[in-house]
Every structure is written in C-alpha cells, then in structure tokens.
Design a protein around this motif. Sequence first.
Motif, PDB file in Angstrom:
ATOM      1  N   GLN A 234      -8.533  20.259 -37.668  1.00 21.85           N
ATOM      2  CA  GLN A 234      -7.828  21.254 -36.710  1.00 21.85           C
ATOM      3  C   GLN A 234      -7.305  20.168 -35.816  1.00 21.85           C
ATOM      4  OE1 GLN A 234     -11.210  21.535 -37.488  1.00 21.85           O
ATOM      5  NE2 GLN A 234     -10.755  23.319 -38.667  1.00 21.85           N
ATOM      6  N   GLN A 235      -7.636  18.956 -35.483  1.00 23.26           N
ATOM      7  CA  GLN A 235      -6.848  17.921 -34.839  1.00 23.26           C
ATOM      8  C   GLN A 235      -5.533  17.749 -35.411  1.00 23.26           C
ATOM      9  OE1 GLN A 235      -8.044  13.636 -34.396  1.00 23.26           O
ATOM     10  NE2 GLN A 235      -8.539  14.262 -32.320  1.00 23.26           N
ATOM     11  N   ALA A 236      -5.628  17.323 -36.593  1.00 21.54           N
ATOM     12  CA  ALA A 236      -4.380  17.209 -37.478  1.00 21.54           C
ATOM     13  C   ALA A 236      -3.473  18.094 -37.122  1.00 21.54           C
ATOM     14  CB  ALA A 236      -4.643  16.965 -38.988  1.00 21.54           C
ATOM     15  N   ALA A 237      -3.699  19.619 -37.420  1.00 27.14           N
ATOM     16  CA  ALA A 237      -2.917  20.847 -37.005  1.00 27.14           C
ATOM     17  C   ALA A 237      -2.562  20.791 -35.851  1.00 27.14           C
ATOM     18  CB  ALA A 237      -3.862  21.835 -37.772  1.00 27.14           C
ATOM     19  N   ARG A 238      -3.424  20.475 -34.855  1.00 25.75           N
ATOM     20  CA  ARG A 238      -2.825  20.664 -33.474  1.00 25.75           C
ATOM     21  C   ARG A 238      -1.722  19.678 -33.020  1.00 25.75           C
ATOM     22  NH1 ARG A 238      -8.466  21.332 -32.544  1.00 25.75           N
ATOM     23  NH2 ARG A 238      -8.876  19.211 -31.965  1.00 25.75           N
TER      24      ARG A 238
END
Length: 287
Positions: A234-238
């Motif tokens: 989720q962090q990578a996507a954000r």
Amino acid sequence: MNTTPVTSGTAAPAAGQQAPAVGSVAATAPDTIAQLSDVSIYYGSNHAVRDVAMPIAENQITAMIGPSGCGKSTVLRSINRMNDLIPGARVTGSITFAGQDIYSPQVDPIAVRRHIGMVFQKANPFPKSIFDNVAYGLRVNKMTDGLQDRVEQALRGAALWDEVKDNLKKSALALSGGQQQRLCIARAIAVQPQVLLMDEPCSALDPIATAKIEELMNELVNDYTIVIVTHNMQQAARVSHSTAFFSAELDDAGDRFGHLVEFSDTNKLFSNPADSRTADYISGRFG
C-alpha cells in the motif's frame, strides 16, 4: 541531465545552494539518472541476485517490493556501493549514475555515497547532539562553510526544524522513533545528494510517524530522486511513480536467488501486472 560526476575531488555546493536537479514529477517523460544493466550480486560463491535491469527516473520515487529474501535491499545497497563494505561481496554488470559506471576503478566509492545517500530500516542516530548528527557528514566532506545554515536547511528539508530548533544541543537519542528517522533523513540530505536510497524507512514506525515520512518523501522528490524498498505494498502504491517487483527463485541446483520479475509504472503494475507472479503477490496468493 544536470548531474555531477562521482570521481573524487568533486566541488561541494555553496551553503544554501540546492543539489542539482532537473525536471519534476510532471506528466512529461522523466530523465533517467541511473541505470542498472545485467546486474548480478555475489556474496562469496553465493549468486544472491541475478540479471537485474531497470532505470531510475530523476525526481521520481521508485519502489522495490517483493517477499523477504528476494534481494531488494541487496540491490538497493549496490546503487551506492554499500555492498563494498561486506567481505566477499561483488557486483557484475553495470550501474551507471550521471553517465558513469559507479563500479569503475576510477570512481571513488566515498564520492558515490556523497551523491547517493542512504536512510536505513532502523533509525541510527549517532550518540551525539541533534546538531552534531546533521553536521557529521558536512564535516567529513569538508562542507563546513555556513555550517549553521546548512544544518538548519537540512532539518527544515526533513520537516524537523520546528520540533527541535530550541534543543539542538540535546541528544538525538532522546527523540521519538519517527523524529529519529527524520533526523537520519536530515543527516543524509545535509550533504545535498542527488539520489536518496531508503531501505524500509517506516517498518519500525507507527502509522502516524509513517504518514509523516510518506508526506516528507512527496516533498523531497521535488529536489531529490528517491528509491525505496518496502514490504508495504500500500505504501508503494501511495508514494511511488515506478515499481520493481522482485521474487525469490530456485536454480537447478536448488540454490535460492533474487530475481527482478517486473518493472513498470506503479499504477499499471498494481492494476494490470504483466506477469502472473506479480499478480499473485499483490493479490496475496503468495509471499
């Protein structure tokens, strides 16, 4: 591309001068500031990571994701020659930065690390004052003209100045975990690198501190190129613009090695991955 060679003897920027940076996170195609080509990494006879090829776009955030043991951090450390510090480690293929192969015998690894800074998984402030932590790299690199201004500029860049400006002589070890990590970011950017490598920078932080680091990354990318290793998809996507998915494979002899499966625009990789292994990982079917 406005970048600086990494041979020894590079002149330091003047106090208050920002590191050279070109472009922004606009819709235009970004320049490539670094390129990995057929990179393999060995620890002694162990062929730990094999045949990695990927660009690193200037003034963008590139994320590396994948299960434990797939070589993400090993590849990250190779980008500023941190693996040189591990006995028996060696790198084949090429990693170019500003058009130079950073593993060329003519290139000074200390100069590489000045231009390509690093923030580690666990905040590692020195047992010194807040001021001396940030000033450390400046003193080592003989960038001491306007030292007070440089330290303030770095702390402001790490969104920490307002919290510590009245306690600069206080021990850095007295700061909270999130503050310590931002102090380490300040220490890294004080010498005005062009690339900032971040190895799981939020893994030891609570959600509030993590949100501050992610917000900070979105600000820093205007002036720096960022490469982040994260287990948090989720962090990578954000935060990222491009994402590399690594997997751990077994060769014919049964030896485990890291392998780059797919590199793509982050939105595309998460919404329409080209490889079934990527789809399986991001959907939680393995890893």
